[in-house]
Design a protein around this motif. Structure first.
Motif, PDB file in Angstrom:
ATOM      1  N   ARG A   1      35.306  14.356  62.166  1.00 37.72           N
ATOM      2  CA  ARG A   1      34.896  13.642  60.850  1.00 37.72           C
ATOM      3  C   ARG A   1      34.970  12.154  60.925  1.00 37.72           C
ATOM      4  NH1 ARG A   1      37.414  12.337  55.474  1.00 37.72           N
ATOM      5  NH2 ARG A   1      35.396  11.628  54.672  1.00 37.72           N
ATOM      6  N   PHE A   2      35.973  11.664  61.684  1.00 36.94           N
ATOM      7  CA  PHE A   2      35.827  10.187  62.057  1.00 36.94           C
ATOM      8  C   PHE A   2      34.797   9.826  62.635  1.00 36.94           C
ATOM      9  CE2 PHE A   2      37.503   7.065  65.560  1.00 36.94           C
ATOM     10  CZ  PHE A   2      37.165   5.783  64.590  1.00 36.94           C
ATOM     11  N   VAL A   3      34.236  10.348  63.630  1.00 36.71           N
ATOM     12  CA  VAL A   3      33.102   9.970  64.271  1.00 36.71           C
ATOM     13  C   VAL A   3      31.579  10.074  63.361  1.00 36.71           C
ATOM     14  CG1 VAL A   3      31.467  10.873  66.258  1.00 36.71           C
ATOM     15  CG2 VAL A   3      33.922  10.941  66.650  1.00 36.71           C
ATOM     16  N   THR A   4      31.816  11.230  62.495  1.00 38.35           N
ATOM     17  CA  THR A   4      30.633  11.398  61.671  1.00 38.35           C
ATOM     18  C   THR A   4      30.541  10.439  60.815  1.00 38.35           C
ATOM     19  OG1 THR A   4      30.997  13.767  61.695  1.00 38.35           O
ATOM     20  CG2 THR A   4      29.728  12.791  59.816  1.00 38.35           C
ATOM     21  N   VAL A   5      31.787   9.614  60.238  1.00 38.98           N
ATOM     22  CA  VAL A   5      31.868   8.529  59.259  1.00 38.98           C
ATOM     23  C   VAL A   5      31.317   7.139  60.043  1.00 38.98           C
ATOM     24  CG1 VAL A   5      32.989   7.197  58.040  1.00 38.98           C
ATOM     25  CG2 VAL A   5      33.736   9.493  57.938  1.00 38.98           C
ATOM     26  N   CYS A   6      31.754   7.138  61.254  1.00 38.17           N
ATOM     27  CA  CYS A   6      31.298   5.999  62.134  1.00 38.17           C
ATOM     28  C   CYS A   6      29.814   5.966  62.481  1.00 38.17           C
ATOM     29  CB  CYS A   6      32.033   5.888  63.432  1.00 38.17           C
ATOM     30  SG  CYS A   6      33.859   5.435  63.093  1.00 38.17           S
TER      31      CYS A   6
ATOM     32  N   ILE B   1      28.145  14.640  68.310  1.00 35.89           N
ATOM     33  CA  ILE B   1      27.885  14.183  66.601  1.00 35.89           C
ATOM     34  C   ILE B   1      26.937  12.958  66.886  1.00 35.89           C
ATOM     35  CG2 ILE B   1      29.119  13.253  65.077  1.00 35.89           C
ATOM     36  CD1 ILE B   1      31.334  15.090  65.631  1.00 35.89           C
ATOM     37  N   ILE B   2      27.473  12.010  67.928  1.00 38.38           N
ATOM     38  CA  ILE B   2      26.538  10.887  67.735  1.00 38.38           C
ATOM     39  C   ILE B   2      25.100  11.172  68.208  1.00 38.38           C
ATOM     40  CG2 ILE B   2      26.110   8.566  69.091  1.00 38.38           C
ATOM     41  CD1 ILE B   2      28.694   8.576  67.559  1.00 38.38           C
ATOM     42  N   ARG B   3      24.768  12.057  68.914  1.00 38.48           N
ATOM     43  CA  ARG B   3      23.323  12.383  69.588  1.00 38.48           C
ATOM     44  C   ARG B   3      22.909  13.056  68.305  1.00 38.48           C
ATOM     45  NH1 ARG B   3      22.145  10.720  73.570  1.00 38.48           N
ATOM     46  NH2 ARG B   3      22.694  11.813  75.615  1.00 38.48           N
ATOM     47  N   SER B   4      23.410  13.660  67.455  1.00 37.80           N
ATOM     48  CA  SER B   4      22.750  14.429  66.130  1.00 37.80           C
ATOM     49  C   SER B   4      22.389  13.374  65.232  1.00 37.80           C
ATOM     50  CB  SER B   4      23.394  15.547  65.681  1.00 37.80           C
ATOM     51  OG  SER B   4      24.619  15.352  65.064  1.00 37.80           O
ATOM     52  N   LEU B   5      23.351  12.308  65.017  1.00 38.19           N
ATOM     53  CA  LEU B   5      23.331  11.447  63.822  1.00 38.19           C
ATOM     54  C   LEU B   5      22.740  10.107  64.142  1.00 38.19           C
ATOM     55  CD1 LEU B   5      26.635  12.187  62.115  1.00 38.19           C
ATOM     56  CD2 LEU B   5      24.365  13.107  61.753  1.00 38.19           C
ATOM     57  N   VAL B   6      22.605   9.697  65.600  1.00 40.56           N
ATOM     58  CA  VAL B   6      22.005   8.379  65.607  1.00 40.56           C
ATOM     59  C   VAL B   6      21.029   8.472  66.574  1.00 40.56           C
ATOM     60  CG1 VAL B   6      22.591   6.142  66.972  1.00 40.56           C
ATOM     61  CG2 VAL B   6      24.733   7.180  65.626  1.00 40.56           C
TER      62      VAL B   6
END
Ligand code: BGC
Length: 450
Positions: free
Chosen positions: A151-156, A213-218
């Motif tokens: 969750r924290f990583v997703t928010v960031c 998560i970073i790969r999928s969102l950034v």
């Protein structure tokens, strides 16, 4: 006298990244400002005898309020990368649940300021400051931490991903799990394998999941994670010392990088590994532990000499302190050995799935003397020169190392050491918050300008 520089920054090539690293818990202070919740370090530092000088991270360098001036310093010293961490409990004061918009806005301001000054922001998602609310629910030794961390990583990622392309998932998982959950000398002060083994597994899983998560969102992200490492040297060639050194090597150097590369946890005959596998049924998770990192952050300060000792449970090995041998060492008691650094860079870069190494931390604590407003930190300057010379040797031999970040911008809260252990290129007077660039900082400025 500062030794004459023999190498130039340009020798490393024009794309080489030159950075400086800080961490939220060590620098920001402002521990209750803007809706921030407490972290494990706020709580741990209140416990008697846990911090050597009895201090707390509540104010630290007050980077929270002074970030604009401090980023100007980063720029003035000639660095082009600024690596900093996000305080989880500033973004999510309870670790999960409600987002604290003031905290979110704060890091937007820091990032915007970096961009304005032409500094490349590198975000570390986790540099040891778990929200205290989560520690009360089991911290790193409960599997729930995976959900909380995601969750924290997703928010960031959602908030900062448009502006920030360089991400480091965890800072030194070996250090925070062993010091915090096995030896009890760092927050949260837990001791024993029943904490350590699950904490290791959850940190290793979180590291890979954070990457996904970073790969999928950034879009177009460059993703790494930062490992501590120390060359392990047996005190003698006696088979018992050699075996003890091997056990220490598994623990300090292989435990986290190998699963992240898809190799699973080290499968050597060593009771600790057997317990790790048994405890976590870890053989099931090889695929989930793996992530295709774009770079590996390598953090090296010193080698460790080790001898067999039957009394020490499980590891049956002890360190032979540098002070008892005829070798140079820092005020931390850490051996100074740039050749060993060179060998560790080569070793980590040689892993098949490592695409690129960035040295994301390296530096030294020496006792500084402020004389007439100047600090001639000859030893720290020499330390950096030796380590950079060694790194250049590796680079010239074709080792895929593409950056060097110094630890650290300014003196700060050095965890259980408190404020007395100063690693900064810039001296901080903690009564007045006055910053004074040390000679090592001036030397970096000269070095980076050529
Ligand atoms: C950590 C830093 C720390 C430094 C010096 C590294 O292991 O990432 O937070 O201050 O070492 O001890």
């Amino acid at each position: 006298m500062i030794p004459a520089a023999t190498i130039r920054a340009t020798d490393f090539g024009k794309d080489f990244l030159w950075g400086v690293t800080i961490a939220a818990a060590q620098n920001e202070g402002a521990y209750t400002a803007g809706g921030r919740g407490p972290s494990v370090w706020d709580q741990f530092s209140q416990r008697k005898g846990k911090i050597k000088d009895g201090s707390r991270p509540s104010v630290a360098c007050d980077f929270y309020h002074r970030y604009k001036d401090d980023l100007l310093l980063v720029k003035a010293l000639g660095f082009t990368v600024f690596r900093f961490s996000i305080s989880w409990s500033r973004i999510l004061p309870d670790g999960t649940g409600k987002i604290n918009l003031e905290g979110v806005a704060y890091y937007h301001r820091v990032i915007d300021e970096c961009i304005k000054l032409g500094l490349v922001p590198f975000i570390t998602l986790y540099h040891w400051d778990l929200p205290y609310a989560l520690e009360k629910e089991g911290g790193w030794y409960t599997h729930k931490v995976l959900r909380w961390f995601s969750r924290f990583v997703t928010v960031c990622a959602t908030e900062y991903g448009d502006k920030v392309k360089n991400w480091i998932i965890l800072n030194e998982p070996m250090a925070f799990t062993s010091l915090g959950y096995m030896l009890g000398v760092h927050a949260p002060g837990k001791r024993g394998l029943e904490y350590f083994l699950p904490a290791v597994h959850h940190a290793a899983m979180a590291q890979a999941e954070g990457g996904r998560i970073i790969r999928s969102l950034v879009q177009a992200a460059t993703i790494g994670t930062a490992f501590s490492c120390s060359e392990i040297v047996p005190a003698s060639q006696h088979p018992k010392d050699v075996a003890a050194a091997n056990r220490m090597d598994i623990l300090l150097n292989r435990l986290f990088i190998e699963p992240s590369l898809g190799m699973g946890y080290p499968n050597d005959p060593f009771p600790l590994m057997e317990k790790l596998y048994l405890h976590n049924k870890a053989w099931k998770y090889t695929d989930q532990l793996r992530f295709d990192f774009d770079f590996i952050g390598l953090q090296n300060y010193f080698p460790v000499t080790v001898k067999y000792n039957a009394v020490i449970p499980i590891i049956q090995a002890v360190e032979v302190k540098a002070a008892t041998r005829k070798v140079p060492y820092t005020a931390m008691g850490w051996e100074v050995n740039a050749d060993s650094f060179y060998r560790m860079v080569k070793r980590f870069a040689a892993y098949e799935n490592v695409k690129q190494v960035i040295v994301t931390e390296n530096g030294a604590f020496y006792k500084d003397k402020l004389v007439n407003g100047r600090i001639d930190d000859v030893q720290r300057t020499a330390y950096f020169e030796q380590y950079l010379t060694a790194l250049l040797r590796a680079k010239k031999e074709g080792v895929k190392v593409n950056g060097y970040f110094a630890w650290t911008l300014m003196d700060n809260f050095e965890w259980s050491e408190g404020y007395h252990a100063r690693f900064g290129l810039v001296h901080v007077d903690f009564d007045t918050q006055l910053r004074t660039v040390k000679q090592s900082g001036h030397r970096f400025r000269e070095f980076l300008s050529r």
